[in-house]
Design a protein around this motif. Structure first.
Motif, mmCIF file in Angstrom:
data_model
loop_
_atom_site.group_PDB
_atom_site.id
_atom_site.type_symbol
_atom_site.label_atom_id
_atom_site.label_comp_id
_atom_site.label_asym_id
_atom_site.label_seq_id
_atom_site.Cartn_x
_atom_site.Cartn_y
_atom_site.Cartn_z
ATOM 1 N N LYS A 1 -2.808 2.218 -9.523
ATOM 2 C CA LYS A 1 -3.921 1.929 -8.623
ATOM 3 C C LYS A 1 -4.605 3.225 -8.184
ATOM 4 O O LYS A 1 -5.818 3.277 -8.057
ATOM 5 N N PHE A 2 -3.819 4.245 -7.939
ATOM 6 C CA PHE A 2 -4.414 5.531 -7.542
ATOM 7 C C PHE A 2 -3.938 6.625 -8.480
ATOM 8 O O PHE A 2 -3.332 7.587 -8.064
ATOM 9 N N LEU B 1 1.032 4.011 -3.046
ATOM 10 C CA LEU B 1 0.802 5.442 -2.832
ATOM 11 C C LEU B 1 2.003 6.263 -3.287
ATOM 12 O O LEU B 1 1.858 7.283 -3.958
ATOM 13 N N LEU B 2 3.195 5.814 -2.931
ATOM 14 C CA LEU B 2 4.388 6.565 -3.349
ATOM 15 C C LEU B 2 4.453 6.626 -4.866
ATOM 16 O O LEU B 2 4.750 7.664 -5.452
ATOM 17 N N SER C 1 2.064 6.500 -6.909
ATOM 18 C CA SER C 1 0.990 7.288 -7.507
ATOM 19 C C SER C 1 1.382 8.757 -7.620
ATOM 20 O O SER C 1 0.647 9.547 -8.197
ATOM 21 N N ASN C 2 2.502 9.113 -7.037
ATOM 22 C CA ASN C 2 3.002 10.480 -7.194
ATOM 23 C C ASN C 2 4.478 10.423 -7.610
ATOM 24 O O ASN C 2 5.289 11.183 -7.132
ATOM 25 N N GLY D 1 0.823 -1.208 0.000
ATOM 26 C CA GLY D 1 0.000 0.000 0.000
ATOM 27 C C GLY D 1 0.852 1.251 0.000
ATOM 28 O O GLY D 1 0.580 2.202 -0.740
ATOM 29 N N ALA D 2 1.881 1.246 0.826
ATOM 30 C CA ALA D 2 2.772 2.411 0.884
ATOM 31 C C ALA D 2 3.429 2.628 -0.473
ATOM 32 O O ALA D 2 3.532 3.755 -0.964
#
Lengths: 176, 592, 1212
Positions: free
Chosen positions: C606-607, C91-92, C94-95, C87-88
């Motif tokens: 994913k995001f 998220l990382l 995704s940016n 998950g981390a």
């Protein structure tokens, strides 16, 4: 040899009028050598100029030994600090929960229409800067805005716009 | 008339409502007419919905006037003072007769707020006249040991009023255990929760109570310096604190050899915050005092061991401190008589939102939400349907109406998925969209995230994006599950409380109002008629008079219609700005 | 160390109290991923990758900052932990607006690392370029001519000026050079596995399979139906595009590795599957798609209507051209085969050649260059035209072709607009020949043979191709694999190559009993996930540079089958490589984010919503900042603050808006950045990376460890290189630099290793300038000159960068060869002998960590001996140690870092005054002095005769109090470390400092005493090897008594503080021999120059300033032919002496005797009194030309780098 790049500077920061940094001397004197004085120094500087000019960072660095990178990091971390001049009156629109459920968003939109600026911007005449803030703690009067030190409560769009118009008018008459 | 007092409430909300002008009017009349009554200032009594408030005390008793304006001020002088005839219809509370609003104050138990609205906060004498600084003097006179002070606080059952609810006495005990040349006692006055203003009112209304609480705390833990970390957005609180500090120093209550005790040097200074919600978190707050970016660090070590400047430090909330002198004066048992088994004493709440009587209330722990909303708060504005209360701000959650029998104590509230928090209680009615509320709080936490740890920095951003698209009608099947997955990861793997609790508003709203989420996603409808992009504006032909007002107001030229002809809104052009809805005088525009 | 018991992953484990879970896990060999943690820094806990589950603790705990506790139950990996880590990462990512690899490589079916080989070609390293290509494509010379080049379509250069990089031309250039090179690239073949593979078909797919199977050590036999290898390459592509010699050469490169090709062997005809089955472990079918399809209209069976494929094949088979003289030929189709047909038809003498194509030129699948060339050659096009009927004459021969006009309708499945007939537009054209280039199909006439002999039938697809698993290329028969057109239907060369390799891999795994799986998951970050790359992001960022055109034979000279394209010139190839935008990340091979994302199968999309986009900052000549890649772990900011203490970079803004920027968002060059590269060393991605001054690939590199040859600290570093090109230096966790820190010298000082100006041959000065001569001639000359004078008119000067072994031999040569004691080093000329006593009192570097009070005399630690500077700064940050700087230089760059500054004019008098103060105030440590020192009475008596106020005046300080304050500080402070460098303190000042330490009793305790810093890597060696002599040689020099000098590794002229003085000395010399790497000023003035070998070309040892002897190995054969030691031994022999030790270890053993001899120190410290100060150094840069070269180039890099004003790097 590597690929030839054009040395394009990103969007350059606006060049601002130089300020009289000697105004900072008493402030620096007050906090010199005291630990933990970075934020008060920046707050004091902002009180002097309405914002923190670039020269001020350099001055603080050379006079106090504070590191520019840290000062800059702090100045951009906290919502209070500004790096460019602001309008004469800062309108702080409360966007706290109570104000939100009482539809402050619509009030803000009306103000944006009236002032023709976006959140964080300053009107062309330099009279107003609009800032939305988290909560002013006047929830029972929601929606609320603060102009300078004065709080205005139970707003609707019309009322908010009227306050601005009144202030403008006053400003114009006082000038004449 | 010489024994008559007119006291004007000049708290922030009073001032915002125009109390300053009212005070000036009284002053003007007094001087112009050479009247002999005593004109005084006080702070907020909590009845914010009736501001500006003016109390008249004469030989017969006390009369609190509400919603006073300049005109009313003249009338009060004229009728009440000159003609000895109180104007009953303006009086919201009195010790002489029952009033409609009387329950607002009568239902409360005021310990922290004991002086608020009763004394001039800029006068140390008035504070001292009401047992002020007696608690610390009692400790010194009776030579109560530091550990015994701590024991008293522990016995009182006082738990941290900042939200986490950790035993205040226990916290002091930990800090007392660490010996160091420098020790700090810090008052957390960085009240940042949107919808909360308890601390502001306390600081504005009774600053000495906080100072006295801190001095007692300093005595108990052996602190060498006190710091009040106060939001810069509270200029009045800072002003009054500064006045109070000066007064206390002059009296020898702060500074060197205080209270005449040789070698006891203790002073308090104010540190203005610079605008970062995360600085309410202990470690971030200390980083901020040290002049750094307010980024939290991992605990342990806890501040009690290594806090400000790596010295043992103790941080308590404003309300906690202001309870302390009362507890010392009245004994722990007096405090512990209020409340439930595990949550003792009273708690101050900022009652706001869609509530009739919004304001500051102090209630004994164990009272039900329903009682606060209906008995103190007088119910919902316009008698709409009560939907939920939001407790605990961005870290808290929404408790639905059907759980409004929930008792206010730390554990019962946590059981619902919300938290007690610092005391913001926002009441919501049927027109509040719970998805929008969740989005609102996520927007807040996302903006206030310091950006240090991954889940909080990016995770809350992604949650906000999902919520935003749901409220804009772009929600997808699976979004709720994705929110839940992100929420659990953010909760489990964030560095500080801000991140840990950021998902709470989302999780509680999903838990209690899942159908509302589904309506947004599946049916593209907002049941509360709140999410703009999901609304359709249509003309009710029966009501439309064909006045053209809405047509003119429409910025998108989406409304057709001539004078006296029923208008028509072209949905494909409508930008859902709501201008027609608010402009129509005939309620002929409907939302669905 | 207190121990605590914890349960780690269910196992009772002893941990050290105070350590973190991460530290414990690492000691126990349990891997926990982390991006934000660096052992050099305090725990920070921002990435949250290192989370673990601890029983009874809420949520998950970051192991980097969670300390172990008695009874803790820790689980370092379970489903929850794994999910959270992923998950981390999601998220990382995704940016993380960044590309791991360039689009050219991603687009290439074979995944050829284009950026890598282009960078090699740029360096002229063609063999290495081919090595890179051949990792995935064994036929670069062929591909370089006829590939359809999807890479060039994907190339982002298209977004700058509309034309991609000429990738294929570059490839062809490198391949042709390599093909003709004596030292051409040949891969290493693994030991024979005993496994045998039969490959059917020697086309590109078959050749590729054979190549990679051979490398794996398998025996490969190829069965080819035709008389020659190449398949469609030979029989489908005319030689004017792809000459047969090229095919033969590359086929030869394959067969060289072992595979045997059996020609004229056709499966099912003269070789049976039955045979293969019994002789081979597996079979790879690369049969191609060989048969042309007909036009598919009425009358297409007419005579002179030929399939294009047959047309081309027939000519190659027979070796005879068709004769189309005077004939009109039409080619039907718009693909590459059509192009080959029409251009070949023209070459066969046709009067007129038409290409009939039913859509427009835009839709033509043929390579645009082909279309262009065909037009040059006179081909005429009939677009939007389709054949409807072939009209025969009475003999069944072609007469005319009826055509119909078309127009474009709606797009079809391929996205191209479908052609639609225009009613009533029919027309006829007279033709002699029609070549149908419509399509091809696979012939599987061997299927019966296989199926008759196999237990399982070989399955075909519905299109008649061989059915094979897409991911593994395994057919229905487990040990039969298939690849190429025979599987896919007619496709491209590069796809056949890609499949050939994939089939080989599966086949290899199959035979070796390994699982046959598709390629392992590799996470690749792509900018395209966020936004399609568009012109706006490129055209203003890169300088425009047009593509180098491919030279061709003039259009009017093409009436033959000679190759049309002539190939790039070296210059054109080089220029074209410069057009490569280097889209792929330089840290592709080292990025931790990529590593963990791969490990946890993270997903970037994913995001995929809002993201930040920043401008990359190249304004610093050594450091590149790319915030797009930043994960905000803050390691760079923290290391710059807590270790380097430069505070050049910081975090800006808050939350999602946060980014890393130099102070005030200026260029890093405008800040206090020290260019140490520590930020680069700690960055887990490539957000802060080296700003290379060459195309950095990235490449897979070889590495070796060595000792840094710049300053006297003795850091170990790892040099990363590809053959003799050095790409980067990284710190190694060494004996001295325990945490792997290195400084700007170590980090960027490797660049000279790539310098082409290095001296590699002996050079003699003549009237025509320097001429190369042989070593023997050089030795003879030296002997002649040096023997021509009295022995004492000769001298040897040895630089402090020589190894101990070299110094030892230099000394032997002086004493035995030249029979003189005149051996010294310019560095120490006229500086007295007091330094020598100090080094034995050194505090160990690692004890600085625990110091509370550090006083630095003069040295700009962070610039001169930076790694020690980092230890000092870190002691300050971690331990609150107080740092005082005593300096005579107002511009001392350490002042900003200090807690206290004392300005002095003379260190000597200042320290002496401190000593006077102690002794006159009875503040000496009597116990220490009585127990450990001698000569005290003499010292105090002499010192007390001096005048305190005179000392103060000479010291030049502001006030007496400031001296007393420091004196008390030093005396009373616990754990005081005094640091000085020989660069700043004279020998007598150093002696006084030693007296000070004796008076205060600071020596011999932990974290207390003196650190003496020398200037060069082996300054200590000079003294150990007995080269640090007294000043008699200086007198000889001044008196002009020295005639012949041998200068080893020093540049006195270039480094002189007073150049005139040194030049005067040199004027007296008759014959000067200089040994160095480069033409230093001193070398230029020499009569004879000997080339010097690098430290890792010979191996040897350095003694650092603390007398730690560090050995390093020989890694390379020296470019000079002879190492320095070999040259010195040769000289000894030339002068008639025996050489006992040749091997470096033997020399070391001989030399070590010298070192131990020098260690006979007395048991007591002796006070030394001096009357006055003595002169300081005469040379800058430790008299080392190499250091001078680095410093000059370093300075120059800044002067030429673009300085930028404050900018906001945020783009969105």
């Amino acid at each position: 040899m590597r690929v030839a790049r054009l040395h394009k500077n990103g969007s350059s920061v606006k060049v601002l009028k130089p300020v009289d940094i000697s105004l900072m001397d008493p402030l620096i004197e007050k906090y010199k050598g005291k630990k933990g004085s970075l934020i008060p120094l920046l707050q004091g500087t902002q009180n002097l100029y309405g914002y923190i000019p670039r020269e001020a960072f350099q001055k603080l660095a050379s006079d106090t030994g504070l590191k520019i990178s840290e000062m800059y990091g702090v100045a951009t971390f906290y919502a209070q600090f500004r790096l460019s001049p602001v309008g004469k009156n800062i309108i702080r629109m409360c966007h706290g929960t109570a104000c939100h459920v009482q539809n402050v968003t619509a009030v803000t939109e009306d103000l944006i229409d009236e002032l023709k600026i976006k959140d964080g911007e300053t009107t062309e005449d330099g009279l107003f800067t609009l800032e939305t803030v988290a909560c002013l703690g006047c929830c029972s009067l929601a929606p609320v805005m603060m102009i300078g030190e004065e709080t205005h409560g139970k707003l609707d769009g019309k009322k908010a716009v009227k306050i601005i118009k009144d202030m403008r008018r006053k400003e114009v008459t006082s000038k004449n | 008339m010489e024994n008559t007092k007119i006291i004007v409430g000049l708290g922030s909300c009073g001032l915002a409502a125009g109390a300053g002008k009212v005070y000036d009017e009284f002053k003007r009349i007094k001087e112009a007419d050479n009247l002999v009554f005593e004109l005084k200032k006080t702070s907020c009594i909590g009845m914010c919905y009736n501001e500006p408030l003016v109390e008249v005390i004469d030989e017969t008793g006390s009369y609190l006037y509400g919603k006073v304006d300049v005109k009313m001020a003249d009338e009060i002088i004229d009728k009440h003072l000159n003609k000895f005839s109180p104007i009953k219809e303006f009086i919201v509370s009195s010790d002489q007769f029952e009033t409609k609003d009387g329950t607002f104050l009568n239902g409360q138990v005021r310990i922290a707020l004991r002086d608020c609205g009763y004394i001039d906060p800029e006068s140390i004498e008035e504070y001292e006249a009401r047992q002020g600084y007696e608690a610390i003097k009692k400790i010194l006179n009776e030579k109560i040991k530091d550990t015994d002070v701590i024991q008293i606080v522990m016995d009182s059952g006082l738990r941290g009023r900042g939200g986490a609810g950790f035993s205040t006495g226990m916290k002091w005990k930990f800090c007392n255990n660490y010996k160091a040349p420098n020790k700090y006692i810090i008052c957390n006055a960085d009240e940042g929760d949107p919808g909360a203003f308890m601390d502001r009112s306390l600081l504005e209304g009774d600053p000495h109570a906080v100072l006295e609480g801190m001095i007692i705390g300093a005595y108990a833990i052996g602190a060498t310096e006190g710091i009040i970390y106060c939001r810069a957005e509270y200029p009045l609180a800072i002003k009054r604190l500064n006045i109070a500090l000066d007064q206390a120093r002059k009296k020898g209550y702060l500074g060197e050899n205080i209270f005449g005790i040789e070698g006891w040097n203790f002073d308090i200074r104010i540190k203005e915050g610079a605008g970062a919600f995360v600085c309410g978190e202990e470690t971030a707050l200390m980083a901020s005092i040290e002049g750094e970016r307010g980024m939290p660090r991992k605990r342990p070590p806890f501040p009690a061991e290594s806090g400000l400047w790596k010295s043992p430090s103790n941080i308590n909330n404003v309300e906690s401190f202001s309870n302390i002198p009362w507890i010392i004066n009245n004994g722990p048992a007096a405090y512990a008589q209020y409340g439930t088994e595990k949550s003792k004493g009273t708690k101050v709440f900022a009652l706001t939102g869609k509530i009739k009587n919004g304001g500051l209330v102090e209630v004994p722990m164990g009272i039900s939400i329903k009682d606060i909303v209906y008995k103190l708060g007088g119910g919902i504005i316009d008698d709409k349907k009560f939907k939920a209360v939001q407790l605990g701000g961005p870290s808290g959650g929404c408790i639905p109406e059907y759980l409004s029998d929930t008792m206010i104590d730390y554990d019962s509230v946590v059981a619902t998925g919300a938290i007690m928090g610092s005391g913001g209680m926002v009441v919501m009615d049927e027109t509040t969209c719970m998805v929008d509320i969740a989005r609102f709080f996520l927007d807040f936490t996302q903006k206030e995230s310091c950006g240090k740890c991954t889940f909080c920095r990016i995770g809350t951003k992604r949650m906000l994006e999902i919520l935003t698209r749901i409220t804009e009608g772009e929600g997808k099947v699976g979004d709720i599950e994705m929110l839940e997955e992100l929420a659990s990861q953010i909760r489990d793997a964030s560095l500080c409380g801000l991140g840990n609790s950021a998902p709470n508003p989302v999780l509680t709203t999903i838990k209690y109002f899942r159908d509302e989420y589904e309506a947004h996603i599946r049916d593209k409808k907002c049941p509360a008629l709140c999410c703009k992009k999901l609304l359709t504006y249509t003309v009710i032909p029966d009501k439309c008079t064909g006045c053209v007002v809405c047509k003119r107001a429409c910025p998108a030229n989406a409304i057709d219609g001539d004078k006296k002809v029923v208008h028509f809104i072209h949905q494909e052009l409508c930008t859902k700005c709501g201008a027609c809805y608010s402009k129509c005088k005939f309620e002929a525009i409907q939302l669905n | 160390m207190e121990k605590v018991n914890v349960i780690l992953n269910g196992k009772l484990t002893q941990a050290v109290k105070g350590e973190t879970i991460l530290q414990l896990a690492r000691r126990e060999g349990i891997e926990i991923p982390t991006l934000c943690h660096d052992e050099r820094l305090e725990p920070y806990s921002s990435c949250y990758l290192c989370v673990v589950e601890v029983e009874k603790m809420r949520g998950l705990q970051p192991s980097c900052s969670t300390k172990v506790n008695e009874g803790m139950k820790i689980n370092t990996d379970n489903e929850k932990v794994h999910k959270s880590r992923k998950g981390a990462l999601d998220l990382l990512l995704s940016n993380h607006y960044a590309d791991c690899v360039a689009p050219c490589k991603l687009r290439c079916p074979a995944g050829v690392d284009v950026q890598g080989y282009v960078a090699m070609v740029n360096k002229g390293m063609y063999r290495e370029a081919i090595e890179i290509i051949k990792k995935t494509n064994p036929l670069p010379a062929i591909c370089g001519r006829v590939c359809v080049r999807p890479c060039e379509v994907a190339c982002r250069r298209n977004l700058v000026e509309g034309v991609g990089v000429g990738i294929d031309y570059i490839k062809r250039y490198a391949s042709d050079i390599d093909l003709n090179s004596e030292n051409k690239f040949k891969p290493e073949v693994k030991p024979n596995t005993g496994k045998r593979v039969a490959v059917i078909g020697a086309g590109p797919g078959g050749l590729t399979s054979a190549y990679y199977l051979a490398i794996e050590g398998h025996e490969v036999e190829v069965y080819e139906a035709n008389p020659h290898a190449g398949g469609m390459l030979r029989y489908g592509i005319p030689p004017y595009r792809l000459p047969n010699e090229i095919i033969d050469a590359e086929v030869n490169n394959v067969t060289e590795l072992g595979p045997v090709i059996h020609y004229n062997k056709k499966l099912g005809e003269n070789v049976s599957y039955d045979e293969l089955k019994s002789n081979f472990d597996s079979v790879i079918l690369t049969i191609g798609s060989q048969s042309g399809t007909s036009i598919g209209c009425e009358g297409d069976d007419a005579e002179n209507v030929i399939s294009g494929i047959d047309f081309l094949r027939n000519m190659e088979m027979t070796g005879n051209r068709y004769d189309f003289s005077g004939k009109t030929v039409a080619v039907i189709g718009g693909g590459n085969t059509a192009m080959d047909c029409c251009r070949t038809a023209m070459r066969c003498g046709a009067k007129k050649v038409y290409v009939i194509y039913r859509r427009t030129e835009k839709e033509m699948p043929a390579n645009p260059i082909e279309i262009h060339e065909s037009k040059l050659e006179g081909i005429e096009y009939m677009f939007l035209t389709a054949p409807s009927k072939v009209n025969k004459d009475e003999n069944g021969k072609l007469k005319t072709l009826s055509c119909v006009k078309m127009e474009l309708g709606e797009p079809d499945a391929s996205g191209r607009r479908r052609p639609v007939k225009v009613e009533g537009s029919e027309f006829d054209i007279e033709l002699d020949v029609i070549l149908a280039a419509i399509g091809q199909k696979t012939i599987v006439n061997f299927i019966d043979d296989i199926n008759n002999n196999s237990d399982v039938p070989l399955q075909l697809t519905k299109w008649g191709d061989v059915a094979a698993d897409k991911k593994t290329l395994q057919t229905s028969i487990p040990n039969v694999f298939a690849a190429g057109d025979g599987v896919t239907g007619p496709a491209t060369l590069i796809e056949a190559i890609a499949q050939g390799r994939k089939a080989a891999k599966s086949c290899h795994n199959f035979m070796m009993d390994l699982p046959i799986e598709e390629d392992e998951f590799e996470f690749i970050s792509k900018k395209d996930v966020f936004q399609k790359q568009a012109k706006e992001d490129y055209e203003d960022v890169f300088e425009h540079q047009s593509r180098e055109e491919m030279p061709t034979i003039d259009a009017d000279k093409r009436n033959n089958f000679k190759e049309v394209e002539l190939g790039y010139s070296a210059k054109a190839a080089f220029n074209e490589t410069l057009r490569c935008l280097e889209c792929g990340c330089t840290e592709y091979y080292t990025c931790d984010l990529k590593k963990y994302s791969t490990q946890y199968k993270a997903e970037q999309n994913k995001f995929a919503w809002d993201y930040k986009k920043y401008q990359v900052d190249f304004s610093h000549p050594f450091i590149e900042i790319d915030n797009n890649k930043c994960i905000l772990c803050s390691r760079c900011v923290r290391i710059c603050k807590d270790v380097v203490n430069a505070n050049a970079i910081g975090l800006v803004n808050r939350g999602f808006e946060t980014f890393v920027a130099p102070s005030l968002r200026t260029s890093l060059t405008e800040t206090d950045c020290e260019s140490c590269g520590m930020c680069i060393s700690t960055c887990p991605t490539a957000a802060i990376a080296e700003n290379f001054n060459f195309k950095p690939g990235p490449f897979l590199l070889d590495t070796f460890d060595t000792v840094c040859n710049y300053c006297s600290i003795g850091c170990e570093l790892t040099l990363q290189h590809k053959n003799d090109f050095f790409v980067k230096a990284t710190g190694k966790e060494g004996l001295i630099n325990k945490d792997g820190n290195i400084c700007r010298l170590g980090k960027f000082g490797y660049r000279y290793l790539n310098d082409g100006d290095r001296i590699t041959k002996p050079l003699v000065k003549t009237e025509r300038g320097f001429l190369e001569i042989s070593y023997d001639e050089a030795y003879k000359l030296i002997k002649e000159k040096f023997n021509n004078t009295k022995p004492d008119e000769n001298a040897v000067f040895a630089g402090a960068r020589l190894t101990n072994e070299e110094m030892y031999l230099a000394k032997r040569f002086a004493i035995e060869g030249l029979i003189t004691k005149n051996i010294t080093s310019f560095q120490y000329l006229d500086r007295g002998s007091s330094y020598e006593n100090i080094s034995e009192t050194n505090v160990q570097f690692e004890q600085v960590e625990k110091a509370n009070n550090i006083v630095v005399f003069g040295s700009e630690l962070n610039y001169e001996n930076p790694v020690l500077g980092y230890m000092v700064n870190n002691a300050r940050a971690k331990n609150n140690a107080k740092l005082t700087i005593v300096t005579g230089d107002e511009n001392n760059r350490m002042l900003k870092k200090a807690d206290k500054v004392v300005m002095v004019k003379s260190y000597y008098y200042f320290i002496k005054a401190m000593n006077f103060y102690y002794l006159s105030h009875n503040q000496e440590n009597r116990i220490f002095i009585d127990d450990n020192c001698e000569n005290y009475e003499d010292y105090i008596n002499k010192l007390m005769t001096e005048d305190f106020s005179h000392l103060l005046k000479e010291a030049g300080i502001c006030c007496e109090e400031c001296l007393i304050e420091l004196a008390d500080d030093v005396n009373k402070g616990m754990n005081t470390v005094l640091i000085f460098s020989e660069k700043h303190l004279s020998a007598n000042a150093a002696a006084e400092l030693r007296n000070l330490a004796l008076i205060t009793g600071k020596l011999g305790k932990t974290s207390s005493g003196i650190i003496a810093l020398k200037e060069s890597a082996n300054s200590q060696g000079l003294s150990d090897m007995g080269i640090y002599e007294d000043d008699s040689i200086y007198e000889l020099l001044n008196e002009g008594k020295l005639k012949n000098v041998l200068i080893l590794g020093e540049d006195p002229i270039g480094c002189a503080k007073d150049e005139e003085q040194i030049k005067k000395i040199f004027d007296n010399f008759k014959f000067v021999v200089v040994q160095d790497y480069f033409l230093t000023d001193t070398a230029i003035s020499a009569n004879l120059i000997l080339p010097a070998s690098l430290q890792f070309e010979s191996g040897g040892s350095y003694s650092n300033t603390q007398k730690v002897i560090q050995k390093f190995d020989k890694q390379y054969k020296t470019k000079t032919g002879k190492t320095n030691c070999e040259q010195l031994n040769d000289l000894l022999k030339t002068f008639g002496h025996e050489v006992n030790a040749v091997d470096i270890d033997e020399i070391f053993c001989e030399a070590i005797v010298n070192i131990t001899n020098g260690m006979n120190k007395t048991l007591k410290y002796s006070f030394i009194h001096t009357e006055t100060d003595n002169p300081g150094r005469m040379f800058n840069h430790g008299c080392d030309g190499l250091v001078k070269k680095f410093e000059d180039e370093f300075k120059n890099a800044f002067e030429t780098s673009g300085k930028s004003k404050e900018t906001i790097p945020i783009l969105n």
